[in-house]
Write a protein that holds these residues in place. Sequence first.
Motif, PDB file in Angstrom:
ATOM      1  N   PHE A  99       0.823  -1.205   0.000  1.00  0.00           N
ATOM      2  CA  PHE A  99       0.000   0.000   0.000  1.00  0.00           C
ATOM      3  C   PHE A  99       0.863   1.263   0.000  1.00  0.00           C
ATOM      4  CE2 PHE A  99       0.890  -0.278   4.488  1.00  0.00           C
ATOM      5  CZ  PHE A  99       0.925   1.040   4.915  1.00  0.00           C
ATOM      6  N   LYS A 100       2.110   1.162   0.450  1.00  0.00           N
ATOM      7  CA  LYS A 100       3.034   2.304   0.489  1.00  0.00           C
ATOM      8  C   LYS A 100       3.713   2.526  -0.858  1.00  0.00           C
ATOM      9  CE  LYS A 100       4.324   1.613   5.329  1.00  0.00           C
ATOM     10  NZ  LYS A 100       5.438   1.327   6.241  1.00  0.00           N
ATOM     11  N   GLY A 101       3.468   1.610  -1.815  1.00  0.00           N
ATOM     12  CA  GLY A 101       4.116   1.712  -3.114  1.00  0.00           C
ATOM     13  C   GLY A 101       5.471   1.032  -3.162  1.00  0.00           C
ATOM     14  N   GLU A 102       5.835   0.331  -2.093  1.00  0.00           N
ATOM     15  CA  GLU A 102       7.116  -0.376  -2.047  1.00  0.00           C
ATOM     16  C   GLU A 102       6.980  -1.733  -2.725  1.00  0.00           C
ATOM     17  OE1 GLU A 102       7.734  -0.536   2.165  1.00  0.00           O
ATOM     18  OE2 GLU A 102       8.477   1.530   2.258  1.00  0.00           O
ATOM     19  N   LYS A 103       8.015  -2.122  -3.441  1.00  0.00           N
ATOM     20  CA  LYS A 103       8.016  -3.427  -4.106  1.00  0.00           C
ATOM     21  C   LYS A 103       8.634  -4.464  -3.188  1.00  0.00           C
ATOM     22  CE  LYS A 103       8.215  -1.599  -8.783  1.00  0.00           C
ATOM     23  NZ  LYS A 103       9.023  -1.466 -10.003  1.00  0.00           N
ATOM     24  N   LEU A 104       7.915  -5.560  -3.002  1.00  0.00           N
ATOM     25  CA  LEU A 104       8.425  -6.699  -2.258  1.00  0.00           C
ATOM     26  C   LEU A 104       8.661  -7.803  -3.276  1.00  0.00           C
ATOM     27  CD1 LEU A 104       8.988  -8.233   0.428  1.00  0.00           C
ATOM     28  CD2 LEU A 104       6.613  -8.966   0.323  1.00  0.00           C
ATOM     29  N   TYR A 105       9.913  -8.140  -3.507  1.00  0.00           N
ATOM     30  CA  TYR A 105      10.249  -9.141  -4.517  1.00  0.00           C
ATOM     31  C   TYR A 105      10.054 -10.551  -3.969  1.00  0.00           C
ATOM     32  CZ  TYR A 105      11.861  -5.372  -7.411  1.00  0.00           C
ATOM     33  OH  TYR A 105      11.880  -4.233  -8.172  1.00  0.00           O
ATOM     34  N   GLN A 106       9.648 -11.441  -4.855  1.00  0.00           N
ATOM     35  CA  GLN A 106       9.336 -12.819  -4.469  1.00  0.00           C
ATOM     36  C   GLN A 106      10.476 -13.461  -3.692  1.00  0.00           C
ATOM     37  OE1 GLN A 106       8.183 -15.331  -7.727  1.00  0.00           O
ATOM     38  NE2 GLN A 106       7.668 -17.038  -6.397  1.00  0.00           N
ATOM     39  N   GLN A 107      11.714 -13.261  -4.134  1.00  0.00           N
ATOM     40  CA  GLN A 107      12.848 -13.899  -3.460  1.00  0.00           C
ATOM     41  C   GLN A 107      13.087 -13.337  -2.062  1.00  0.00           C
ATOM     42  OE1 GLN A 107      13.072 -12.193  -6.359  1.00  0.00           O
ATOM     43  NE2 GLN A 107      14.850 -10.834  -6.388  1.00  0.00           N
ATOM     44  N   ASP A 108      12.509 -12.170  -1.752  1.00  0.00           N
ATOM     45  CA  ASP A 108      12.655 -11.575  -0.416  1.00  0.00           C
ATOM     46  C   ASP A 108      11.538 -11.976   0.535  1.00  0.00           C
ATOM     47  OD1 ASP A 108      14.963 -10.228  -1.245  1.00  0.00           O
ATOM     48  OD2 ASP A 108      13.792  -8.521  -1.984  1.00  0.00           O
ATOM     49  N   PHE A 109      10.492 -12.609   0.015  1.00  0.00           N
ATOM     50  CA  PHE A 109       9.354 -13.029   0.849  1.00  0.00           C
ATOM     51  C   PHE A 109       9.780 -14.200   1.730  1.00  0.00           C
ATOM     52  CE2 PHE A 109       5.614 -15.844   1.340  1.00  0.00           C
ATOM     53  CZ  PHE A 109       4.814 -15.003   2.086  1.00  0.00           C
ATOM     54  N   LYS A 110       9.664 -14.006   3.059  1.00  0.00           N
ATOM     55  CA  LYS A 110      10.085 -15.051   4.000  1.00  0.00           C
ATOM     56  C   LYS A 110       8.954 -15.518   4.911  1.00  0.00           C
ATOM     57  CE  LYS A 110      14.350 -14.598   2.624  1.00  0.00           C
ATOM     58  NZ  LYS A 110      14.685 -15.309   1.440  1.00  0.00           N
ATOM     59  N   HIS A 111       8.232 -14.582   5.555  1.00  0.00           N
ATOM     60  CA  HIS A 111       7.249 -14.932   6.578  1.00  0.00           C
ATOM     61  C   HIS A 111       6.048 -13.993   6.522  1.00  0.00           C
ATOM     62  CE1 HIS A 111      10.409 -17.276   8.571  1.00  0.00           C
ATOM     63  NE2 HIS A 111      11.177 -16.224   8.475  1.00  0.00           N
TER      64      HIS A 111
END
Length: 134
Positions: A99-111
Amino acid sequence: MSNYQSPANEFQSPQVAFKFSINGKDNEMPSGLDHQLAAVPRAGGAALETPVIVFGQRYVDATPVPANTYLAPNTAVKIRLDMRLVLAAFKKQGYYTTFKGEKLYQQDFKHVFVAGGTAPLSLGFRQPGEQARA
Protein backbone atom coordinates in the motif's frame (compact mmCIF):
# COMPACT_ATOMS: atom_id res chain seq x y z
CA MET A 1 9.34 -17.58 40.27
CA SER A 2 6.04 -15.81 40.82
CA ASN A 3 2.37 -16.62 40.43
CA TYR A 4 1.37 -12.94 40.23
CA GLN A 5 -1.52 -12.29 37.86
CA SER A 6 -2.14 -8.69 36.87
CA PRO A 7 -5.70 -7.60 37.66
CA ALA A 8 -5.54 -5.46 34.50
CA ASN A 9 -5.65 -8.67 32.44
CA GLU A 10 -9.06 -9.49 33.92
CA PHE A 11 -10.61 -6.49 32.17
CA GLN A 12 -9.15 -6.71 28.66
CA SER A 13 -11.54 -5.66 25.93
CA PRO A 14 -12.62 -8.52 23.65
CA GLN A 15 -12.18 -6.16 20.69
CA VAL A 16 -8.91 -7.34 19.18
CA ALA A 17 -7.22 -5.17 16.56
CA PHE A 18 -4.63 -6.82 14.35
CA LYS A 19 -3.02 -6.75 10.93
CA PHE A 20 -0.82 -9.01 8.88
CA SER A 21 2.82 -8.30 8.30
CA ILE A 22 5.07 -9.62 5.56
CA ASN A 23 8.61 -10.14 6.86
CA GLY A 24 7.84 -8.21 10.08
CA LYS A 25 7.15 -4.87 8.41
CA ASP A 26 4.05 -2.66 8.58
CA ASN A 27 3.07 -3.31 4.96
CA GLU A 28 -0.52 -4.55 4.81
CA MET A 29 -2.65 -1.44 5.30
CA PRO A 30 -2.18 2.19 6.39
CA SER A 31 -1.82 2.93 10.10
CA GLY A 32 -5.19 2.97 11.83
CA LEU A 33 -6.78 0.56 9.35
CA ASP A 34 -6.59 -2.64 11.35
CA HIS A 35 -8.69 -5.77 11.23
CA GLN A 36 -11.16 -5.91 14.12
CA LEU A 37 -12.24 -9.12 15.84
CA ALA A 38 -14.84 -9.39 18.60
CA ALA A 39 -13.33 -12.24 20.62
CA VAL A 40 -16.49 -13.21 22.48
CA PRO A 41 -18.01 -16.68 22.84
CA ARG A 42 -20.09 -17.69 19.82
CA ALA A 43 -23.57 -19.18 19.79
CA GLY A 44 -23.60 -22.89 20.53
CA GLY A 45 -20.00 -22.79 21.74
CA ALA A 46 -18.61 -22.57 18.19
CA ALA A 47 -14.85 -22.18 17.94
CA LEU A 48 -13.61 -18.63 17.48
CA GLU A 49 -12.47 -18.35 13.87
CA THR A 50 -12.26 -15.46 11.43
CA PRO A 51 -13.63 -15.72 7.93
CA VAL A 52 -10.91 -15.85 5.28
CA ILE A 53 -9.35 -12.38 5.29
CA VAL A 54 -7.76 -11.17 2.06
CA PHE A 55 -4.35 -9.59 2.64
CA GLY A 56 -4.80 -5.81 2.32
CA GLN A 57 -8.59 -5.83 2.68
CA ARG A 58 -9.88 -4.69 6.06
CA TYR A 59 -12.09 -7.05 8.08
CA VAL A 60 -14.39 -5.70 10.79
CA ASP A 61 -16.27 -8.25 12.89
CA ALA A 62 -19.88 -7.10 13.39
CA THR A 63 -20.50 -9.48 16.31
CA PRO A 64 -22.10 -7.46 19.14
CA VAL A 65 -20.13 -7.30 22.38
CA PRO A 66 -22.41 -7.35 25.44
CA ALA A 67 -21.72 -4.84 28.20
CA ASN A 68 -19.25 -5.99 30.89
CA THR A 69 -17.81 -8.65 28.58
CA TYR A 70 -14.06 -9.15 28.72
CA LEU A 71 -11.49 -11.21 26.84
CA ALA A 72 -11.34 -14.62 28.48
CA PRO A 73 -7.84 -15.82 29.43
CA ASN A 74 -6.28 -18.20 26.90
CA THR A 75 -8.91 -17.50 24.26
CA ALA A 76 -8.01 -19.56 21.20
CA VAL A 77 -8.60 -17.91 17.83
CA LYS A 78 -8.02 -19.31 14.35
CA ILE A 79 -7.13 -16.49 11.96
CA ARG A 80 -7.59 -17.36 8.29
CA LEU A 81 -5.61 -15.45 5.64
CA ASP A 82 -5.87 -15.37 1.85
CA MET A 83 -2.53 -14.43 0.23
CA ARG A 84 -3.59 -15.22 -3.35
CA LEU A 85 -3.31 -11.59 -4.55
CA VAL A 86 0.26 -11.35 -3.24
CA LEU A 87 1.22 -14.74 -4.70
CA ALA A 88 -0.40 -13.88 -8.04
CA ALA A 89 1.62 -10.65 -8.21
CA PHE A 90 4.80 -12.65 -7.53
CA LYS A 91 3.93 -15.03 -10.35
CA LYS A 92 2.93 -12.31 -12.84
CA GLN A 93 5.58 -9.66 -12.27
CA GLY A 94 8.03 -11.07 -9.70
CA TYR A 95 7.04 -8.62 -6.96
CA TYR A 96 4.08 -7.38 -4.91
CA THR A 97 3.49 -3.65 -4.45
CA THR A 98 2.48 -2.73 -0.88
CA PHE A 99 0.00 0.00 0.00
CA LYS A 100 3.03 2.30 0.49
CA GLY A 101 4.12 1.71 -3.11
CA GLU A 102 7.12 -0.38 -2.05
CA LYS A 103 8.02 -3.43 -4.11
CA LEU A 104 8.42 -6.70 -2.26
CA TYR A 105 10.25 -9.14 -4.52
CA GLN A 106 9.34 -12.82 -4.47
CA GLN A 107 12.85 -13.90 -3.46
CA ASP A 108 12.65 -11.57 -0.42
CA PHE A 109 9.35 -13.03 0.85
CA LYS A 110 10.08 -15.05 4.00
CA HIS A 111 7.25 -14.93 6.58
CA VAL A 112 3.78 -13.64 7.32
CA PHE A 113 3.14 -12.50 10.88
CA VAL A 114 0.04 -11.41 12.78
CA ALA A 115 0.62 -8.16 14.65
CA GLY A 116 -1.80 -6.64 17.12
CA GLY A 117 -2.38 -4.64 20.24
CA THR A 118 -3.61 -7.44 22.54
CA ALA A 119 -1.07 -9.77 24.20
CA PRO A 120 0.54 -11.96 23.06
CA LEU A 121 0.38 -9.93 19.83
CA SER A 122 2.57 -6.87 19.35
CA LEU A 123 2.49 -3.96 16.91
CA GLY A 124 6.28 -3.63 17.18
CA PHE A 125 7.13 -3.61 13.49
CA ARG A 126 10.76 -3.82 12.58
CA GLN A 127 12.74 -0.98 11.08
CA PRO A 128 14.61 -1.16 7.74
CA GLY A 129 17.70 -3.35 8.11
CA GLU A 130 16.52 -4.93 11.38
CA GLN A 131 16.17 -8.73 11.54
CA ALA A 132 12.66 -10.20 11.74
CA ARG A 133 11.41 -11.46 15.10
CA ALA A 134 9.20 -14.51 15.47
